[in-house]
Motif scaffolding. Sequence first.
Motif, short mmCIF file in Angstrom:
data_model
loop_
_atom_site.label_atom_id
_atom_site.label_comp_id
_atom_site.label_asym_id
_atom_site.label_seq_id
_atom_site.Cartn_x
_atom_site.Cartn_y
_atom_site.Cartn_z
N LEU A 111 0.54 -1.10 0.40
CA LEU A 111 0.29 0.28 0.28
C LEU A 111 0.61 1.11 -0.45
O LEU A 111 1.68 1.52 1.00
N PHE A 112 0.40 2.26 -0.93
CA PHE A 112 0.98 3.52 -0.56
C PHE A 112 0.61 4.53 -0.15
O PHE A 112 -0.62 4.53 -0.29
N ARG A 113 1.50 4.87 1.25
CA ARG A 113 0.63 5.39 2.71
C ARG A 113 0.67 7.19 2.11
O ARG A 113 -0.06 7.91 2.23
N ALA A 114 2.11 7.69 1.74
CA ALA A 114 2.54 8.84 1.63
C ALA A 114 3.45 8.83 0.36
O ALA A 114 4.61 8.49 0.29
N LEU A 115 2.84 10.32 0.07
CA LEU A 115 4.07 10.88 -1.50
C LEU A 115 4.47 12.52 -0.69
O LEU A 115 3.94 13.08 0.13
N GLN A 116 5.54 12.38 -0.61
CA GLN A 116 6.46 13.54 -1.04
C GLN A 116 5.94 14.46 -2.62
O GLN A 116 6.39 14.20 -3.40
N PRO A 117 5.22 16.17 -2.01
CA PRO A 117 5.48 16.27 -3.83
C PRO A 117 6.68 16.88 -4.08
O PRO A 117 7.68 17.15 -4.07
N VAL A 118 6.52 16.27 -5.91
CA VAL A 118 7.84 16.56 -6.65
C VAL A 118 7.39 17.31 -7.37
O VAL A 118 8.10 18.78 -7.92
N ALA A 119 6.79 17.32 -8.32
CA ALA A 119 6.07 17.80 -9.44
C ALA A 119 4.85 17.71 -9.57
O ALA A 119 3.82 16.93 -9.74
N GLY A 120 4.23 19.12 -10.17
CA GLY A 120 2.11 19.61 -10.19
C GLY A 120 2.42 19.92 -8.75
O GLY A 120 1.01 19.35 -8.88
N ILE A 121 3.09 20.19 -8.36
CA ILE A 121 2.86 20.28 -7.21
C ILE A 121 1.16 21.05 -6.88
O ILE A 121 -0.13 21.08 -6.32
N GLU A 122 1.57 22.38 -7.73
CA GLU A 122 0.08 23.32 -7.79
C GLU A 122 -1.80 22.33 -8.33
O GLU A 122 -2.13 22.52 -8.14
N GLN A 123 -1.23 21.43 -9.56
CA GLN A 123 -2.18 21.05 -10.16
C GLN A 123 -2.83 19.77 -8.85
O GLN A 123 -3.87 19.95 -8.79
N MET A 124 -1.84 19.33 -8.30
CA MET A 124 -2.41 18.18 -7.09
C MET A 124 -2.85 19.23 -6.07
O MET A 124 -3.82 18.58 -5.10
N ALA A 125 -2.41 20.11 -5.70
CA ALA A 125 -3.17 20.91 -4.64
C ALA A 125 -4.73 21.30 -4.93
O ALA A 125 -5.38 21.36 -3.73
N GLU A 126 -4.78 21.61 -6.11
CA GLU A 126 -5.87 21.77 -6.62
C GLU A 126 -7.37 20.80 -6.90
O GLU A 126 -7.91 21.07 -6.25
#
Length: 236
Positions: free
Chosen positions: A133-148
């Motif tokens: 299971l993937f539990r957590a990622l550190q944002p690397v690219a596309g941060i603004e799109q993911m935040a949206e």
Amino acid sequence: MSESVSREQGALASRGMTKSYMTRFYELHMTLRGGVTVLKAAFFNRDPRRVARSLLGKILLRKTPDGLLAGRIVETEAYLGEGDAAAHAAAGQTERNAVLFGPPGHAYVYFIYGNHYCMNVSCLPDGVPGGVLFRALQPVAGIEQMAEARGIAKSDLRKISSLRKISSGPGRMSEALGITRARDNGKSLMNPRSDLRIVDDGYRVRRAMVTPRIGIVKSAEQPLRYFIAGNPFVSG
DNA sequence: TTATGGATTAGCT
DNA sequence: GCTAATCCATAAA
């Protein structure tokens, strides 16, 4: 890839982040470079415990029409087959969990608590159940799109607390990357042309920690949760 | 056909 | 720290 990462760094710098914060936040980002390799079946064709540990530090990539999303895997959990009462595979193969019983390196996506999707990658050979299971990622690219996608205001992204809300947690991560069962269940994560894949950019984890898994009742005592020591994007 | 509860999250105290 | 939200896969009937 390195270009888009640079753009992200520039975007965050322009939002007035302090140098010490930048250093901390980008400790893992700086190693993401052009020469990435897609993980192959042999990587996943192993005991889920070894796969879960080995996945720490790797990059999960999502291609979307609006841009490339990427996050470094900082927290995982291993789910075994027979004998692991907490695993979806424990009660045998069903339509829902079939991917866990299939060949290694494929996405197992399930819906939970009426609200959230969680993603695993299948492990072990075809016919033998197991997953991570993937539990957590550190944002690397596309941060603004993911935040949206997560409903987080752009103006809040200078705060570490808001950055953590992007993908620190299995449901949050899936929402940030737009992962759903209908769209992604059963997909290979090893296809270089796929819109969802895992790559190695050469980053090496300094220290990994192992603790009991989170949010389960059965088999809750086993130390099967892996995370990068000291990483602020680990959940819980 | 109906009942049950979960590998979570956000929001409130 | 506590709890409601909210759907669907699974099991029981």
